[in-house]
Design an enzyme around this catalytic site. Structure first.
Site, PDB file in Angstrom:
ATOM      1  N   GLU A  45       0.858  -1.193   0.000  1.00 45.97           N
ATOM      2  CA  GLU A  45       0.000   0.000   0.000  1.00 45.97           C
ATOM      3  C   GLU A  45       0.896   1.246   0.000  1.00 45.97           C
ATOM      4  O   GLU A  45       2.113   1.160  -0.065  1.00 45.97           O
ATOM      5  CB  GLU A  45      -0.901   0.007   1.239  1.00 45.97           C
ATOM      6  CG  GLU A  45      -2.343  -0.357   0.978  1.00 45.97           C
ATOM      7  CD  GLU A  45      -3.159   0.831   0.464  1.00 45.97           C
ATOM      8  OE1 GLU A  45      -2.565   1.870   0.127  1.00 45.97           O
ATOM      9  OE2 GLU A  45      -4.397   0.706   0.402  1.00 45.97           O
ATOM     10  N   ASN A 130      -6.319   5.190   7.699  1.00 41.01           N
ATOM     11  CA  ASN A 130      -6.074   4.492   6.441  1.00 41.01           C
ATOM     12  C   ASN A 130      -5.156   5.253   5.482  1.00 41.01           C
ATOM     13  O   ASN A 130      -4.145   4.742   5.048  1.00 41.01           O
ATOM     14  CB  ASN A 130      -7.412   4.183   5.764  1.00 41.01           C
ATOM     15  CG  ASN A 130      -7.253   3.384   4.497  1.00 41.01           C
ATOM     16  OD1 ASN A 130      -6.801   3.891   3.477  1.00 41.01           O
ATOM     17  ND2 ASN A 130      -7.627   2.108   4.555  1.00 41.01           N
ATOM     18  N   ASN A 177     -11.590   5.652   2.696  1.00 40.06           N
ATOM     19  CA  ASN A 177     -10.333   4.999   2.349  1.00 40.06           C
ATOM     20  C   ASN A 177      -9.372   6.015   1.739  1.00 40.06           C
ATOM     21  O   ASN A 177      -8.858   6.877   2.428  1.00 40.06           O
ATOM     22  CB  ASN A 177     -10.636   3.821   1.405  1.00 40.06           C
ATOM     23  CG  ASN A 177      -9.521   2.824   1.304  1.00 40.06           C
ATOM     24  OD1 ASN A 177      -8.357   3.176   1.336  1.00 40.06           O
ATOM     25  ND2 ASN A 177      -9.872   1.558   1.151  1.00 40.06           N
ATOM     26  N   ASP A 226     -10.326   2.291  -3.691  1.00 45.87           N
ATOM     27  CA  ASP A 226      -9.319   2.278  -2.637  1.00 45.87           C
ATOM     28  C   ASP A 226      -8.488   3.551  -2.741  1.00 45.87           C
ATOM     29  O   ASP A 226      -8.965   4.642  -2.445  1.00 45.87           O
ATOM     30  CB  ASP A 226      -8.478   1.003  -2.771  1.00 45.87           C
ATOM     31  CG  ASP A 226      -7.660   0.690  -1.526  1.00 45.87           C
ATOM     32  OD1 ASP A 226      -7.339   1.615  -0.765  1.00 45.87           O
ATOM     33  OD2 ASP A 226      -7.317  -0.487  -1.321  1.00 45.87           O
TER      34      ASP A 226
END
Length: 306
Positions: A45, A130, A177, A226
């Site tokens: 990520e 996040n 997100n 996302d």
């Protein structure tokens, strides 16, 4: 229902993949909660480029931060007790991490050490932060997602001002997100994963937040929107995890292109880089790969202007 024809499909390529020396599949508490208990070797990520052209990425379940040079070579910068997700780099070189377990952290890339910048909101713990983004003024916006979704629409959007004041902008979001700030249009765009939507938050009324609306509606699938990225023309790029695609939308949400994964379907986040700033790099977490595709417009610079 869609009013648009399918946009053209553009293929990606693999820029690099997590080296085998860093792959040790195992069950973790994070994987138990988010990957149905499967043994996994990583979950990439948080892609973000420094001024030297190095790409930083996070590995959530193993608490690792990697640095990838322009040739695609990997280096482990830090391994610690945490779940690092989003990552952004300040103009002074500090690296800010949205860590699900520990809040907003600072990483010293030279020493490979992390420290807590913001571990709670008024002594109340976060649900699980996040992603994060800087405004040109130096304000830090971040999402607090946790396990929220359609069953619990209590995810939050926070602003940590340049002078250190924390405020909650929204607390009714079903799984906030990815997040981007558009200085041209003075708004935030938020990926609301479980609702399959992109929300727009206008920022033109000072401390007052109003007229929050849906900027775009995705069709669904195994995951949802996302990570997000913007280019210099305010075109939005949406990593649609669980569908193996990145959607490119215009500043008024017209579909422009589908960037299709050449690897797995877990496209989690994305960042512009490369010599001209017009190469889009995508973390693909199913295969532990970094994908690459060329675009016709340069990416929006993300460094804080403090």
């Amino acid at each position: 229902m869609s009013f648009f024809a399918a946009p053209p499909t553009i293929q990606t390529s693999v820029f690099t993949r997590l080296p085998d020396r860093y792959r040790q599949p195992k069950r973790t508490a994070w994987a138990d909660a988010n990957r149905q208990g499967r043994a996994i070797d990583s979950f990439l990520e948080g892609p973000s480029f420094d001024r030297q052209g190095n790409l930083y990425v996070t590995d959530i379940p193993n608490g690792r931060i990697f640095r990838i040079d322009p040739q695609g070579e990997w280096e482990l910068v830090c391994e610690y007790d945490g779940w690092p997700n989003g990552l952004k780099i300040h103009r002074d070189g500090r690296i800010f991490i949205a860590d699900y377990k520990r809040g907003i952290l600072l990483l010293d890339p030279l020493r490979g050490e992390v420290e807590t910048l913001l571990g709670s909101a008024g002594s109340e713990g976060f649900k699980g932060v996040n992603d994060l983004v800087f405004s040109p003024a130096g304000d830090l916006y971040f999402t607090d997602q946790g396990q929220t979704g359609l069953q619990d629409a209590s995810g939050r959007i926070y602003r940590l001002s340049a002078d250190g004041q924390l405020s909650c902008l929204l607390n009714t979001v079903p799984s906030p997100n990815g997040i981007v700030f558009d200085p041209r249009l003075n708004h935030l765009l938020i990926a609301v994963t479980r609702a399959q939507q992109i929300w727009r938050i206008p920022l033109g009324n000072g401390s007052l937040i109003g007229k929050v609306g849906v900027f775009a509606q995705l069709h669904g699938g195994l995951g949802g929107p996302d990570g997000l990225a913007l280019d210099e023309e305010s075109n939005l790029y949406i990593a649609h995890t669980g569908f193996g695609s990145v959607w490119q939308l215009s500043q008024v949400a017209e579909p422009l292109a589908r960037l299709k994964s050449c690897a797995g379907i877990s496209n989690t986040n994305l960042a512009f880089g490369g010599p001209e700033g017009s190469s889009l790099f995508i973390t693909e977490s199913e295969t532990g790969s970094i994908l690459r595709v060329e675009t016709s417009v340069r990416g929006l610079p993300l460094f804080s202007h403090l």
